[in-house]
Write an enzyme that holds these catalytic residues in place. Sequence first.
Site, mmCIF file in Angstrom:
data_model
loop_
_atom_site.group_PDB
_atom_site.id
_atom_site.type_symbol
_atom_site.label_atom_id
_atom_site.label_comp_id
_atom_site.label_asym_id
_atom_site.label_seq_id
_atom_site.Cartn_x
_atom_site.Cartn_y
_atom_site.Cartn_z
ATOM 1 N N ARG A 144 6.869 0.480 13.674
ATOM 2 C CA ARG A 144 7.470 -0.119 12.466
ATOM 3 C C ARG A 144 8.500 -1.199 12.815
ATOM 4 O O ARG A 144 9.055 -1.848 11.935
ATOM 5 C CB ARG A 144 8.110 0.957 11.590
ATOM 6 C CG ARG A 144 7.108 1.905 10.978
ATOM 7 C CD ARG A 144 7.744 2.904 10.025
ATOM 8 N NE ARG A 144 6.936 4.100 9.926
ATOM 9 C CZ ARG A 144 5.892 4.247 9.114
ATOM 10 N NH1 ARG A 144 5.543 3.277 8.297
ATOM 11 N NH2 ARG A 144 5.204 5.368 9.107
ATOM 12 N N TYR A 201 11.189 8.728 1.303
ATOM 13 C CA TYR A 201 11.136 7.660 0.301
ATOM 14 C C TYR A 201 11.829 8.009 -1.021
ATOM 15 O O TYR A 201 11.913 7.160 -1.911
ATOM 16 C CB TYR A 201 9.675 7.281 0.038
ATOM 17 C CG TYR A 201 8.985 6.733 1.280
ATOM 18 C CD1 TYR A 201 9.411 5.549 1.872
ATOM 19 C CD2 TYR A 201 7.924 7.416 1.879
ATOM 20 C CE1 TYR A 201 8.800 5.048 3.019
ATOM 21 C CE2 TYR A 201 7.298 6.926 3.020
ATOM 22 C CZ TYR A 201 7.747 5.750 3.585
ATOM 23 O OH TYR A 201 7.145 5.255 4.720
ATOM 24 N N HIS A 238 12.834 -2.550 1.749
ATOM 25 C CA HIS A 238 12.199 -1.290 2.158
ATOM 26 C C HIS A 238 13.076 -0.135 1.699
ATOM 27 O O HIS A 238 14.314 -0.218 1.790
ATOM 28 C CB HIS A 238 12.036 -1.212 3.672
ATOM 29 C CG HIS A 238 11.129 -2.259 4.223
ATOM 30 N ND1 HIS A 238 9.766 -2.192 4.109
ATOM 31 C CD2 HIS A 238 11.401 -3.418 4.861
ATOM 32 C CE1 HIS A 238 9.230 -3.261 4.673
ATOM 33 N NE2 HIS A 238 10.203 -4.034 5.125
ATOM 34 N N ASN A 261 8.212 -5.560 -1.097
ATOM 35 C CA ASN A 261 8.075 -4.400 -0.219
ATOM 36 C C ASN A 261 6.606 -4.347 0.165
ATOM 37 O O ASN A 261 5.771 -3.851 -0.598
ATOM 38 C CB ASN A 261 8.509 -3.104 -0.895
ATOM 39 C CG ASN A 261 8.446 -1.925 0.077
ATOM 40 O OD1 ASN A 261 7.899 -2.039 1.179
ATOM 41 N ND2 ASN A 261 8.994 -0.794 -0.339
ATOM 42 N N ALA A 265 3.138 -0.934 4.690
ATOM 43 C CA ALA A 265 2.635 -1.002 6.067
ATOM 44 C C ALA A 265 2.151 -2.398 6.444
ATOM 45 O O ALA A 265 2.112 -2.729 7.642
ATOM 46 C CB ALA A 265 1.515 0.011 6.248
ATOM 47 N N HIS A 270 4.058 -4.517 8.930
ATOM 48 C CA HIS A 270 3.950 -4.333 10.379
ATOM 49 C C HIS A 270 2.622 -4.795 10.957
ATOM 50 O O HIS A 270 2.430 -4.749 12.165
ATOM 51 C CB HIS A 270 4.161 -2.849 10.715
ATOM 52 C CG HIS A 270 5.272 -2.208 9.958
ATOM 53 N ND1 HIS A 270 6.577 -2.650 10.054
ATOM 54 C CD2 HIS A 270 5.293 -1.196 9.042
ATOM 55 C CE1 HIS A 270 7.341 -1.917 9.255
ATOM 56 N NE2 HIS A 270 6.586 -1.037 8.627
ATOM 57 N N ASP A 309 1.317 -15.578 6.995
ATOM 58 C CA ASP A 309 0.938 -16.979 6.766
ATOM 59 C C ASP A 309 1.106 -17.361 5.296
ATOM 60 O O ASP A 309 1.561 -18.468 4.982
ATOM 61 C CB ASP A 309 -0.514 -17.206 7.205
ATOM 62 C CG ASP A 309 -0.665 -17.233 8.722
ATOM 63 O OD1 ASP A 309 0.351 -17.315 9.432
ATOM 64 O OD2 ASP A 309 -1.816 -17.155 9.197
ATOM 65 N N ARG A 337 12.747 4.009 12.655
ATOM 66 C CA ARG A 337 11.659 4.991 12.628
ATOM 67 C C ARG A 337 10.741 4.813 13.845
ATOM 68 O O ARG A 337 11.218 4.503 14.926
ATOM 69 C CB ARG A 337 10.930 4.870 11.283
ATOM 70 C CG ARG A 337 11.852 5.188 10.092
ATOM 71 C CD ARG A 337 11.145 5.000 8.769
ATOM 72 N NE ARG A 337 9.993 5.893 8.658
ATOM 73 C CZ ARG A 337 9.055 5.772 7.704
ATOM 74 N NH1 ARG A 337 9.169 4.801 6.796
ATOM 75 N NH2 ARG A 337 8.048 6.612 7.654
ATOM 76 N N PRO A 346 0.799 -1.223 0.000
ATOM 77 C CA PRO A 346 0.000 0.000 0.000
ATOM 78 C C PRO A 346 0.837 1.281 0.000
ATOM 79 O O PRO A 346 1.871 1.357 0.653
ATOM 80 C CB PRO A 346 -0.817 -0.106 1.289
ATOM 81 C CG PRO A 346 -0.095 -1.091 2.130
ATOM 82 C CD PRO A 346 0.556 -2.052 1.185
ATOM 83 N N ASN A 347 0.329 2.226 -0.761
ATOM 84 C CA ASN A 347 0.862 3.593 -0.866
ATOM 85 C C ASN A 347 2.157 3.693 -1.670
ATOM 86 O O ASN A 347 2.653 4.801 -1.898
ATOM 87 C CB ASN A 347 1.058 4.217 0.537
ATOM 88 C CG ASN A 347 -0.255 4.322 1.280
ATOM 89 O OD1 ASN A 347 -1.218 4.903 0.759
ATOM 90 N ND2 ASN A 347 -0.343 3.741 2.454
ATOM 91 N N GLU A 352 13.049 -9.394 1.243
ATOM 92 C CA GLU A 352 12.319 -8.218 1.727
ATOM 93 C C GLU A 352 13.087 -6.943 1.379
ATOM 94 O O GLU A 352 14.305 -6.882 1.555
ATOM 95 C CB GLU A 352 12.170 -8.334 3.247
ATOM 96 C CG GLU A 352 11.467 -7.157 3.888
ATOM 97 C CD GLU A 352 11.501 -7.217 5.410
ATOM 98 O OE1 GLU A 352 12.397 -7.883 5.978
ATOM 99 O OE2 GLU A 352 10.629 -6.596 6.028
ATOM 100 N N ARG A 370 5.128 11.016 -2.386
ATOM 101 C CA ARG A 370 4.861 10.674 -0.977
ATOM 102 C C ARG A 370 6.120 10.877 -0.132
ATOM 103 O O ARG A 370 7.125 10.190 -0.323
ATOM 104 C CB ARG A 370 4.433 9.204 -0.914
ATOM 105 C CG ARG A 370 4.269 8.660 0.477
ATOM 106 C CD ARG A 370 4.202 7.133 0.462
ATOM 107 N NE ARG A 370 3.986 6.622 1.789
ATOM 108 C CZ ARG A 370 4.217 5.366 2.147
ATOM 109 N NH1 ARG A 370 4.674 4.493 1.254
ATOM 110 N NH2 ARG A 370 3.993 4.975 3.365
HETATM 111 C C1 DQA Z 1 8.199 1.042 3.615
HETATM 112 C C2 DQA Z 1 8.327 1.198 5.133
HETATM 113 C C3 DQA Z 1 7.004 0.955 5.811
HETATM 114 O O1 DQA Z 1 7.145 1.151 7.216
HETATM 115 C C4 DQA Z 1 5.966 1.915 5.311
HETATM 116 O O2 DQA Z 1 4.699 1.617 5.882
HETATM 117 C C5 DQA Z 1 5.880 1.947 3.817
HETATM 118 C C6 DQA Z 1 7.124 1.931 3.060
HETATM 119 C C7 DQA Z 1 9.523 1.396 2.918
HETATM 120 O O3 DQA Z 1 9.690 1.005 1.763
HETATM 121 O O4 DQA Z 1 10.354 2.097 3.500
HETATM 122 O O5 DQA Z 1 4.810 2.075 3.246
HETATM 123 O O6 DQA Z 1 7.908 -0.320 3.318
#
Ligand code: DQA
Length: 144
Positions: free
Chosen positions: A110, A24, A99, A73, A76, A79, A86, A106, A11-12, A97, A19
Amino acid sequence: MTQQIYVLNGPNLNLLGTREPEIYGSETLDDIEQQMRTAAPGVEITFRQTNSEGQMVDWVQEASNSADFVILNAGAYTHTSVALHDALRACNAEIVEVHLSNPAAREPFRSTNYVAPCASASIAGFGASGYLMALTAILHKKKD
Ligand code: DQA
């Protein structure tokens, strides 16, 4: 055999570029996708983003049958999502993984991470370069 790599974004992350660029960076998700495709010609990359937890779970299940690796990635959902945890535990593909930021440095919420225990490696805090680092490491690994 052709390698199949899924790159799944939560998400996002569709908002990258605008953003919180101080956290980021200024590169968009399209920029990241293009950089990865340019860095690995001949590799089959399935690159997706969703704002929906169920969709992410469906894609991880799909990757279990279709992919060698998932660069994930989860945003959110990293977390919060036991459902994603699962799905990752049941996934036959290797999970890496990524990020952009370093969540561990942070806000305290998180520091909870449902993805890391299911991943063979984690890269955080290198911005968009983290995706390329993950890809490069995977390609080296496959040659071993
Ligand atoms: C993120 C870190 C996460 O804590 C956050 O919710 C994101 C972006 C990152 O790429 O730094 O949406 O995954």
